[in-house]
Design an enzyme around this catalytic site. Structure first.
Site, PDB file in Angstrom:
ATOM      1  CE  LYS A  22      -2.008   1.719   4.029  1.00 18.07           C
ATOM      2  NZ  LYS A  22      -1.678   3.140   4.142  1.00 18.07           N
ATOM      3  CG  ASN A  23       2.393   2.676   3.574  1.00 16.82           C
ATOM      4  OD1 ASN A  23       1.196   2.847   3.370  1.00 16.82           O
ATOM      5  ND2 ASN A  23       2.908   2.622   4.794  1.00 16.82           N
ATOM      6  NE  ARG A  92      -0.849  12.323   6.796  1.00 19.83           N
ATOM      7  CZ  ARG A  92      -0.524  13.482   7.301  1.00 19.83           C
ATOM      8  NH1 ARG A  92      -1.442  14.227   7.853  1.00 19.83           N
ATOM      9  NH2 ARG A  92       0.703  13.914   7.264  1.00 19.83           N
ATOM     10  CB  CYS A 116      -5.382   5.763  10.570  1.00 17.82           C
ATOM     11  SG  CYS A 116      -5.841   4.293   9.681  1.00 17.82           S
ATOM     12  NE  ARG A 121      -1.146  10.366   9.924  1.00 18.33           N
ATOM     13  CZ  ARG A 121      -1.277   9.242   9.237  1.00 18.33           C
ATOM     14  NH1 ARG A 121      -2.389   8.563   9.284  1.00 18.33           N
ATOM     15  NH2 ARG A 121      -0.294   8.802   8.478  1.00 18.33           N
ATOM     16  CB  ILE A 123       0.428  18.619   6.020  1.00 19.62           C
ATOM     17  CG1 ILE A 123      -0.619  19.735   6.004  1.00 19.62           C
ATOM     18  CG2 ILE A 123      -0.241  17.270   6.007  1.00 19.62           C
ATOM     19  CD1 ILE A 123      -1.430  19.769   4.717  1.00 19.62           C
ATOM     20  CG  ASP A 124       4.501  21.031  10.501  1.00 18.10           C
ATOM     21  OD1 ASP A 124       3.958  19.903  10.470  1.00 18.10           O
ATOM     22  OD2 ASP A 124       5.506  21.262  11.184  1.00 18.10           O
ATOM     23  CG  ASP A 305       2.590   1.668   9.561  1.00 19.43           C
ATOM     24  OD1 ASP A 305       1.934   2.475  10.230  1.00 19.43           O
ATOM     25  OD2 ASP A 305       2.965   1.904   8.395  1.00 19.43           O
ATOM     26  NE  ARG A 397      -8.245   3.846   5.143  1.00 15.94           N
ATOM     27  CZ  ARG A 397      -8.158   5.121   5.454  1.00 15.94           C
ATOM     28  NH1 ARG A 397      -8.889   5.573   6.444  1.00 15.94           N
ATOM     29  NH2 ARG A 397      -7.369   5.920   4.804  1.00 15.94           N
TER      30      ARG A 397
HETATM   31  C1  UD1 Z   1       3.686   7.136   6.357  1.00 17.53           C
HETATM   32  C2  UD1 Z   1       2.961   5.829   6.151  1.00 17.53           C
HETATM   33  C3  UD1 Z   1       2.428   5.316   7.465  1.00 17.53           C
HETATM   34  C4  UD1 Z   1       3.551   5.218   8.483  1.00 17.53           C
HETATM   35  C5  UD1 Z   1       4.324   6.520   8.589  1.00 17.53           C
HETATM   36  C6  UD1 Z   1       5.557   6.423   9.467  1.00 17.53           C
HETATM   37  C7  UD1 Z   1       2.086   5.978   3.892  1.00 17.53           C
HETATM   38  C8  UD1 Z   1       0.902   6.099   3.009  1.00 17.53           C
HETATM   39  N1  UD1 Z   1       1.873   6.041   5.229  1.00 17.53           N
HETATM   40  O1  UD1 Z   1       2.740   8.080   6.847  1.00 17.53           O
HETATM   41  O2  UD1 Z   1       1.867   4.034   7.245  1.00 17.53           O
HETATM   42  O3  UD1 Z   1       3.013   4.906   9.751  1.00 17.53           O
HETATM   43  O4  UD1 Z   1       4.755   6.942   7.284  1.00 17.53           O
HETATM   44  O5  UD1 Z   1       6.389   5.408   9.027  1.00 17.53           O
HETATM   45  O6  UD1 Z   1       3.202   5.798   3.430  1.00 17.53           O
HETATM   46  N2  UD1 Z   1       4.742  15.032  10.883  1.00 17.53           N
HETATM   47  C9  UD1 Z   1       4.712  16.373  11.216  1.00 17.53           C
HETATM   48  N3  UD1 Z   1       4.546  17.286  10.219  1.00 17.53           N
HETATM   49  C10 UD1 Z   1       4.416  16.906   8.907  1.00 17.53           C
HETATM   50  C11 UD1 Z   1       4.450  15.526   8.578  1.00 17.53           C
HETATM   51  C12 UD1 Z   1       4.607  14.608   9.593  1.00 17.53           C
HETATM   52  O7  UD1 Z   1       4.816  16.750  12.380  1.00 17.53           O
HETATM   53  O8  UD1 Z   1       4.277  17.788   8.041  1.00 17.53           O
HETATM   54  C13 UD1 Z   1       4.879  14.038  11.966  1.00 17.53           C
HETATM   55  C14 UD1 Z   1       3.632  13.165  12.105  1.00 17.53           C
HETATM   56  O9  UD1 Z   1       2.665  13.793  12.890  1.00 17.53           O
HETATM   57  C15 UD1 Z   1       4.197  11.928  12.745  1.00 17.53           C
HETATM   58  C16 UD1 Z   1       5.593  11.818  12.129  1.00 17.53           C
HETATM   59  O10 UD1 Z   1       5.902  13.114  11.622  1.00 17.53           O
HETATM   60  O11 UD1 Z   1       4.305  12.122  14.123  1.00 17.53           O
HETATM   61  C17 UD1 Z   1       5.704  10.801  11.021  1.00 17.53           C
HETATM   62  O12 UD1 Z   1       4.839  11.133   9.970  1.00 17.53           O
HETATM   63  P1  UD1 Z   1       5.172  10.788   8.451  1.00 17.53           P
HETATM   64  O13 UD1 Z   1       6.495  10.102   8.354  1.00 17.53           O
HETATM   65  O14 UD1 Z   1       4.938  11.996   7.635  1.00 17.53           O
HETATM   66  O15 UD1 Z   1       4.038   9.712   8.125  1.00 17.53           O
HETATM   67  P2  UD1 Z   1       3.091   9.639   6.870  1.00 17.53           P
HETATM   68  O16 UD1 Z   1       3.844   9.977   5.634  1.00 17.53           O
HETATM   69  O17 UD1 Z   1       1.823  10.344   7.150  1.00 17.53           O
END
Ligand code: UD1
Length: 416
Positions: A22-23, A92, A116, A121, A123-124, A305, A397
């Site tokens: 998936k990822n 997401r 989820c 989460r 996106i900054d 995960d 999912r």
């Molecule tokens: C991806 C994976 C998810 C996995 C995660 C961590 C996909 C589709 N999903 O999610 O399954 O659990 O990586 O391995 O690939 N963060 C911020 N600001 C941001 C972005 C992230 O503070 O702009 C924080 C998040 O809140 C979290 C951490 O960084 O605490 C990790 O998030 P991130 O690595 O971005 O995970 P995803 O890409 O959402």
């Protein structure tokens, strides 16, 4: 919503082929937006999030043909950067369309993405990086708009190695003018697969040591045929299931070198692992030893995960152990349901203390997110009596058909 019914006291014996990742599939589908022509993606998992992504791509002007596990994406007619609220708020991963849309047509607008319930989460990091590359981003409280008259390559350092932000920067950088040097980027295997796909399409991306990527902007990518690799998290979930329930399973296509942290932990707990070709044999016959202290983190550390399915194995082990969650602050939501089954787990701040040696009891429990839902199914296998996991759609999912797969491993599991 549908449920999963599990007969407890199961040991697992059998073979299963691991589905496509998936990822890996989702960002590669997003990256197909950068290519004017038909990209053919094989071995795409048949899961809800992939279906949502197909619908989003169609809604912005792509042609998408899906036959079984093969998806053809033709982004030649891409015109619209407005992402449909219906899917964006459910998934997401829609945030990873920002980079490619900015790169290809210079605009994107989307509602705040859903996903989820596993913690904050934000996106900054995505916004900060894309802004540095020349995008003007505006958040009006309900959604986000970003426009750019042309992205430019630059030197960037992520404050945290976010997987999604790394993917967004890579896709934007491939379309930018000049060279982007991205430091402190995520190193999850899915980053490598995304780069590999883009390189197959003609992009110039080089890895420089640990956590550093050099991306040379290039506007003329060409289509390719690409096979999505197998899913390390699904393979890891079934490894946890065998660890917790006992037995001997063959995980065909289980990726090599992508689950070393989990596999090392499993051996420490007394399981025997043997790799033959592209298959991983897992055997857990004797008692399960405590793994001691475990901590999640960015790759190659223990994956967040797999934290929830692994908690179930920890609950079955002899002796106390602990799990510290450092990635998502809401990942222990499933503990309340596991405790209703008798796991006796105590959570304090970011750490769960697992007493171990607990006989679980089958119950009616409720999934609230993807990996926690899978953990409840794993818990059902080891429990005394029957378990019904409600809200199965969360599990669907990420898992093509968890009932089919566990039946192949000898469990008595049915769609409820
Ligand atoms: C991806 C994976 C998810 C996995 C995660 C961590 C996909 C589709 N999903 O999610 O399954 O659990 O990586 O391995 O690939 N963060 C911020 N600001 C941001 C972005 C992230 O503070 O702009 C924080 C998040 O809140 C979290 C951490 O960084 O605490 C990790 O998030 P991130 O690595 O971005 O995970 P995803 O890409 O959402």
């Amino acid at each position: 919503m549908k449920s999963v019914y599990i007969r407890g006291n199961a040991s697992l014996y059998g073979e299963v082929t691991i589905q496509g990742s998936k990822n890996a599939a989702l960002p590669i589908m997003a990256a197909a937006l950068l290519v004017p022509g038909v990209c053919v993606l094989r071995n795409c998992p048949r899961i809800a999030d992939v279906e949502y992504m197909c619908r989003i791509l169609v809604s912005i002007g792509c042609r998408v043909d899906r036959k079984g596990r093969e998806i053809r994406i033709d982004a030649s007619g891409l015109t619209d950067g407005r992402l449909p609220k219906e899917y964006v708020t459910r998934m997401r991963s829609s945030v990873m369309l920002m980079g490619p849309l900015l790169g290809r047509i210079g605009e994107v607008s989307l509602n705040h993405p859903g996903g989820c319930v596993i913690g904050d989460r934000p996106i900054d990091l995505h916004i900060k990086a894309l802004s540095r590359m020349g995008a003007a981003c505006r958040d009006d409280g309900t959604g986000l708009t970003a426009v750019s008259g042309g992205l430019r390559g630059t030197s960037l350092r992520l404050d945290y190695p976010s997987v999604g932000a790394t993917e967004n920067v890579i896709m934007a950088a491939v379309m930018a003018d000049g060279v982007t040097c991205l430091e402190n980027c995520a190193q999850e295997p899915e980053i490598g697969w995304l780069c590999d796909f883009l390189i197959h399409c003609g992009a110039s991306i080089t890895r420089q040591g640990t956590g550093r990527l050099l991306i040379r902007g290039q506007r003329d990518l060409h289509p390719c045929i690409y096979t999505i690799p197998s899913d390390r998290i699904v393979a890891g979930t079934y490894l946890c299931a065998c660890l917790a329930a006992g037995g001997e399973v063959l995980l065909k296509g289980a990726p090599e070198g992508e689950n070393d942290a989990l596999e090392g932990m499993a051996e420490r707990m007394g399981a025997k692992l043997r790799r033959t070709g592209d298959a991983l044999r897992v055997k857990r016959a004797g008692p399960l030893l405590s793994p001691g202290r475990v901590e999640t983190g960015s790759f190659p550390a223990f994956p967040t995960d797999l934290q929830s399915p692994f908690l179930v194995a920890m609950a079955q082990a002899e002796g106390e152990s602990s799990m510290r969650e450092t990635v998502f602050n809401g990942r222990f939501g499933v503990v309340a349901e596991l405790n209703r089954m008798g796991a006796g787990i105590e959570v304090e701040k970011d750490t769960a203390r697992v007493p171990g040696g607990r006989r679980l009891t089958g119950r009616r429990v409720r999934a609230a997110e993807l990996r926690g839902g899978a953990a409840l199914v794993v818990a059902g296998l080891c429990a005394e009596g029957d378990t019904l996991v409600e809200n199965r759609s969360y599990v669907d999912r990420g898992y093509e058909d968890i009932c089919r797969d566990l039946r192949l491993l000898g469990a008595c599991v049915q769609d409820g």
